[in-house]
Design a protein around this motif. Structure first.
Motif, short mmCIF file in Angstrom:
data_model
loop_
_atom_site.label_atom_id
_atom_site.label_comp_id
_atom_site.label_asym_id
_atom_site.label_seq_id
_atom_site.Cartn_x
_atom_site.Cartn_y
_atom_site.Cartn_z
N VAL A 130 -1.98 3.06 -4.47
CA VAL A 130 -2.02 1.65 -4.85
C VAL A 130 -2.15 0.79 -3.59
O VAL A 130 -1.51 1.07 -2.57
CB VAL A 130 -0.75 1.25 -5.63
CG1 VAL A 130 -0.80 -0.23 -6.01
CG2 VAL A 130 -0.60 2.11 -6.87
N ALA A 131 -3.00 -0.22 -3.67
CA ALA A 131 -3.13 -1.21 -2.58
C ALA A 131 -3.30 -2.58 -3.20
O ALA A 131 -4.15 -2.78 -4.08
CB ALA A 131 -4.32 -0.88 -1.68
N ASN A 132 -2.46 -3.53 -2.77
CA ASN A 132 -2.51 -4.91 -3.29
C ASN A 132 -2.44 -4.93 -4.82
O ASN A 132 -3.20 -5.66 -5.48
CB ASN A 132 -3.76 -5.62 -2.78
CG ASN A 132 -3.78 -5.75 -1.28
OD1 ASN A 132 -2.77 -6.05 -0.65
ND2 ASN A 132 -4.94 -5.50 -0.69
N ASP A 133 -1.53 -4.11 -5.36
CA ASP A 133 -1.28 -4.05 -6.81
C ASP A 133 -2.46 -3.51 -7.61
O ASP A 133 -2.50 -3.66 -8.83
CB ASP A 133 -0.88 -5.44 -7.35
CG ASP A 133 0.40 -5.95 -6.71
OD1 ASP A 133 1.29 -5.12 -6.45
OD2 ASP A 133 0.51 -7.16 -6.47
N LYS A 134 -3.42 -2.87 -6.94
CA LYS A 134 -4.55 -2.26 -7.64
C LYS A 134 -4.58 -0.76 -7.32
O LYS A 134 -4.40 -0.36 -6.17
CB LYS A 134 -5.87 -2.91 -7.22
CG LYS A 134 -6.01 -4.36 -7.64
CD LYS A 134 -7.36 -4.92 -7.22
CE LYS A 134 -7.52 -6.38 -7.64
NZ LYS A 134 -8.84 -6.93 -7.25
N LYS A 135 -4.81 0.04 -8.34
CA LYS A 135 -4.88 1.48 -8.14
C LYS A 135 -6.18 1.86 -7.43
O LYS A 135 -7.27 1.58 -7.91
CB LYS A 135 -4.78 2.21 -9.47
CG LYS A 135 -3.39 2.15 -10.10
CD LYS A 135 -3.33 2.91 -11.42
CE LYS A 135 -1.95 2.80 -12.04
NZ LYS A 135 -1.87 3.49 -13.35
N ILE A 136 -6.04 2.48 -6.25
CA ILE A 136 -7.19 2.94 -5.50
C ILE A 136 -7.73 4.22 -6.12
O ILE A 136 -8.93 4.41 -6.25
CB ILE A 136 -6.84 3.16 -4.02
CG1 ILE A 136 -6.28 1.87 -3.41
CG2 ILE A 136 -8.06 3.64 -3.24
CD1 ILE A 136 -7.21 0.71 -3.46
N PHE A 137 -6.81 5.11 -6.49
CA PHE A 137 -7.23 6.32 -7.20
C PHE A 137 -6.05 6.89 -7.99
O PHE A 137 -4.89 6.59 -7.72
CB PHE A 137 -7.80 7.38 -6.25
CG PHE A 137 -6.82 7.98 -5.28
CD1 PHE A 137 -5.86 8.91 -5.69
CD2 PHE A 137 -6.87 7.67 -3.92
CE1 PHE A 137 -4.97 9.49 -4.78
CE2 PHE A 137 -5.99 8.24 -3.02
CZ PHE A 137 -5.04 9.15 -3.46
N GLN B 175 0.86 -1.18 0.00
CA GLN B 175 0.00 0.00 0.00
C GLN B 175 0.90 1.24 0.00
O GLN B 175 1.57 1.53 0.98
CB GLN B 175 -0.91 0.00 1.22
CG GLN B 175 -1.95 1.13 1.22
CD GLN B 175 -3.03 0.90 2.24
OE1 GLN B 175 -3.64 -0.17 2.29
NE2 GLN B 175 -3.31 1.90 3.05
N TYR B 176 0.89 1.97 -1.11
CA TYR B 176 1.83 3.08 -1.25
C TYR B 176 1.24 4.15 -2.16
O TYR B 176 0.26 3.92 -2.89
CB TYR B 176 3.16 2.58 -1.82
CG TYR B 176 3.03 1.72 -3.05
CD1 TYR B 176 3.10 2.27 -4.33
CD2 TYR B 176 2.83 0.34 -2.94
CE1 TYR B 176 2.96 1.48 -5.46
CE2 TYR B 176 2.69 -0.46 -4.06
CZ TYR B 176 2.76 0.11 -5.32
OH TYR B 176 2.62 -0.66 -6.44
N THR B 177 1.84 5.35 -2.09
CA THR B 177 1.38 6.50 -2.87
C THR B 177 2.59 7.15 -3.51
O THR B 177 3.64 7.30 -2.86
CB THR B 177 0.66 7.52 -1.97
OG1 THR B 177 -0.32 6.84 -1.18
CG2 THR B 177 -0.01 8.60 -2.80
N PHE B 178 2.47 7.54 -4.78
CA PHE B 178 3.57 8.23 -5.44
C PHE B 178 3.00 9.17 -6.49
O PHE B 178 1.83 9.07 -6.90
CB PHE B 178 4.54 7.23 -6.09
CG PHE B 178 3.94 6.43 -7.23
CD1 PHE B 178 4.03 6.87 -8.55
CD2 PHE B 178 3.29 5.24 -6.97
CE1 PHE B 178 3.47 6.14 -9.58
CE2 PHE B 178 2.73 4.49 -8.00
CZ PHE B 178 2.82 4.95 -9.32
N LYS C 90 -9.04 10.15 1.52
CA LYS C 90 -8.65 8.76 1.30
C LYS C 90 -9.02 8.26 -0.09
O LYS C 90 -8.39 7.35 -0.63
CB LYS C 90 -9.30 7.85 2.35
CG LYS C 90 -8.83 8.10 3.76
CD LYS C 90 -9.56 7.18 4.73
CE LYS C 90 -9.14 7.42 6.16
NZ LYS C 90 -9.85 6.53 7.12
N GLU C 91 -10.10 8.83 -0.65
CA GLU C 91 -10.58 8.39 -1.97
C GLU C 91 -9.91 9.14 -3.11
O GLU C 91 -10.23 8.91 -4.27
CB GLU C 91 -12.10 8.57 -2.06
CG GLU C 91 -12.91 7.54 -1.28
CD GLU C 91 -12.82 7.75 0.21
OE1 GLU C 91 -12.84 8.94 0.63
OE2 GLU C 91 -12.71 6.76 0.95
#
Length: 641
Positions: free
Chosen positions: A552-559, A539-542, A595-596
């Motif tokens: 990204v969380a679990n290799d899926k883009k959250i936003f 879970q990371y942000t760049f 968060k979204e």
């Protein structure tokens, strides 16, 4: 309150003693608010105090918190009697018993009799059987008390406030009647008279309790408790994941031990094979040499034996002339035979075979007593912590400047960290790591060979610094010393999570093992990326140089967030509520996202004295943060209030 059955009425777990696993009998509660039957906690106290010799204390059976019984607690047999009764639980027990038609007449119960109650006195707040109700109505003082049928309470035909009397915890038998606002404490008449007569605001308990369920204090407490429960759940999950990871680590180490053993055995087998071949080769050479020498001696002996046979035969059967001639011929050859014999004797050697083992082989069992040392390395866990900023509105709160620190030398990349009660900053152009106290005073500094670009926290004492010329440098901040370095591909931003470094490396993010430096993962970022923030390895942000921000969380883009006013994003971080903050290096300002990934606001950095924001970092579980300025090399410490 009506006793109608609904989804909130099933609270059997709340009414069950965790010692006997039965419904409470005379519930008593401890300072930690855990409740037990009076007899159960009494038995527990007697067994533990006698066994553990704890003096005037005992531990809660559930949370193990010490319960102090005062300087003069008396006999341990009386401790349970001194514990306060849980009136709320008793009230809930009444409610449950009435709903299940199991309520016993309170008057009969006082006389050690058991009869089902049929009615309820609203004034006395007690349940009565038919005969006790009749007696209750016959007394002059209670004749006018309103009585309702328990069945009507259950079927919602009557709505009444139903709870037993609440007694003072300090003065036994005294009913709580007042509430001290100054001390937030319920009072009986004695408390109000003896201890709180000088308090400015003492009100009736009914007034204090009025509207408490809908009060701001109640709502806030409920929210905080739920938040704490969620954080504890997250922490429990974190610990379970760590346990799983630890078990996997131990399995890997066991496999490594087997591999090391197999490698050693394979190597020893090769050594054994080599030495055996040497022995066989040497044996063949020596056997051949000894055989040849023996054959030579056999030949000489055969010659001499032949001469003896000829000489003996001549002496017995030949003439003297024949003997003379044979003796002459033997003497002519004997000289050559003697020379050959002498030469053969001089060349004869005894050959033996020995094994000269080297020192390691001789003392192998002592020199190699193990395959390695198993160490348990304990570091500060990277796990959720309780938030201390529950009252701060991170979306609407204003930004206050606390302090400004001038790191000198303009136009430089400045990064940093909050670490306990100090600031740690990296200064690229000065090639230094700087330690400041909370007041902005320089404590110490460390000169590096390579200019530092970014910094990430490993634990309470160690940090990782990315530097130019493809270096990761591990530092101890307490001693301001360099521990080790790791050669990596070109890297700018770095952070540490769960035994790995995540590196912002050009158009990619790279995961490498913090111990070995071995790469385990790599992803593309579409454009040059300077910084990365990670909650954990998945879970990371760049943000890339094209102005795209990815969560990204679990290799899926959250936003994915883009905004025309966000130019050349650099530093990125999150607060304790999960809001994301991105520094706009060229455009100025800090974009705050929820968060979204929705824009909350753009914080104008010029209002806090920052022209080109480079890095933003929040203090863990707090409303404080700092922003570094590329143009002025200034660090501004702020808070959201």
């Amino acid at each position: 309150m009506a006793i109608a059955q609904d989804k909130t009425d099933n609270f059997d777990d709340l009414l069950t003693c965790t010692i006997c696993l039965e419904t409470f009998t005379a519930p008593k509660y401890l300072p930690c608010l855990h409740t037990f039957c009076k007899t159960c906690i009494n038995t527990y106290i007697l067994s533990t105090v006698d066994k553990e010799k704890t003096g005037t204390t005992f531990k809660c059976p559930i949370c193990r918190q010490d319960v102090l019984m005062g300087e003069s607690p008396g006999q341990t047999e009386t401790w349970s009697e001194k514990l306060p009764g849980n009136h709320f639980v008793a009230s809930m027990m009444n409610r449950q018993a009435i709903r299940k038609h199991e309520k016993i007449c309170d008057s009969c119960k006082a006389n050690n009799e058991t009869k089902n109650a049929l009615s309820w006195c609203i004034v006395c707040e007690e349940a009565f059987c038919k005969s006790c109700e009749k007696c209750h109505k016959s007394f002059k003082m209670t004749a006018t008390h309103p009585i309702v049928l328990l069945n009507d309470l259950v079927t919602n035909k009557e709505t009444v406030t139903m709870h037993p009397l609440i007694y003072c915890e300090e003065h036994r038998g005294e009913v709580v009647k007042a509430f001290c606002v100054d001390h937030s404490k319920p009072l009986c008449s004695l408390c109000a008279t003896l201890s709180h007569r000088k308090c400015e605001e003492v009100i009736t308990i009914e007034k204090a309790a009025k509207g408490i369920k809908q009060s701001e204090k109640s709502i806030k407490l409920s929210a905080e408790l739920r938040e704490t429960s969620k954080q504890l759940s997250d922490l429990i999950q974190n610990r379970k994941r760590h346990l799983t990871d630890f078990e996997k680590e131990s399995e890997v180490i066991l496999a490594n031990v087997s591999t090391i053993k197999a490698t050693i055995v394979e190597h020893l087998n090769k050594i054994e094979e080599h030495i055996k071949n040497e022995i066989i080769k040497s044996k063949k050479e020596v056997v051949l040499e000894l055989s040849e020498k023996s054959a030579e001696l056999e030949s000489l002996k055969s010659t001499v034996d032949n001469w003896i046979a000829i000489y003996d035969t001549g002496l017995q059967h030949g003439s003297e002339l024949q003997c003379l001639l044979e003796i002459h011929r033997i003497y002519e050859n004997k000289m050559n035979c003697d020379e050959a014999f002498t030469k053969c004797i001089s060349e004869i050697q005894d050959i033996s075979m020995i094994l000269e083992a080297n020192d390691t082989a001789k003392d192998f069992t002592n020199l190699v007593s193990d395959l390695g040392i198993v160490k348990l390395v304990k570091t500060k866990a990277n796990c959720p912590k309780p938030s201390i900023s529950t009252n701060v509105n991170f979306h609407l709160g204003s930004i206050n400047v606390i302090n400004a620190i001038d790191l000198i030398q303009e136009n430089s990349q400045i990064s940093g960290l909050f670490m306990e009660d100090v600031f740690i900053f990296t200064h690229r152009h000065r090639c230094k790591v700087l330690k400041y106290d909370v007041n902005g005073k320089l404590i110490s500094e460390l000169k590096l060979t390579n200019g530092p670009l970014d910094i990430g926290q490993i634990d309470d004492t160690d940090v990782v610094v990315s530097a130019i010329h493809s270096k990761l440098i591990i530092l101890n901040i307490q001693n301001m010393t360099q521990l080790r370095s790791i050669d990596v591909p070109y890297v700018h931003g770095c952070c540490y999570v769960n035994g790995e470094f995540i590196l912002a490396n050009g158009n990619t993010l790279i995961w490498i093992n913090a111990s070995s430096g071995v790469k385990s993962k790599q992803i593309e970022t579409n454009s040059h990326t300077y910084h990365v923030h990670a909650d954990n390895r998945k879970q990371y942000t760049f943000a890339n140089n094209s102005g795209e921000v990815f969560r990204v969380a679990n290799d899926k883009k959250i936003f994915t967030y883009t905004n025309s006013t966000l130019l050349n994003p650099r530093g990125i971080d999150t607060d304790c509520k999960g809001n994301v903050y991105i520094c706009g290096y060229t455009s100025g300002g800090i974009h705050q996202l929820d968060k979204e990934g929705k824009l909350v606001r753009i914080i104008p950095t010029d209002s806090i004295g920052i022209k080109q924001p480079w890095v933003i970092r929040f203090r863990k579980n707090c409303n404080q943060f700092f922003v570094t300025c590329y143009q002025t090399a200034k660090v501004v410490v702020c808070e959201i209030v």
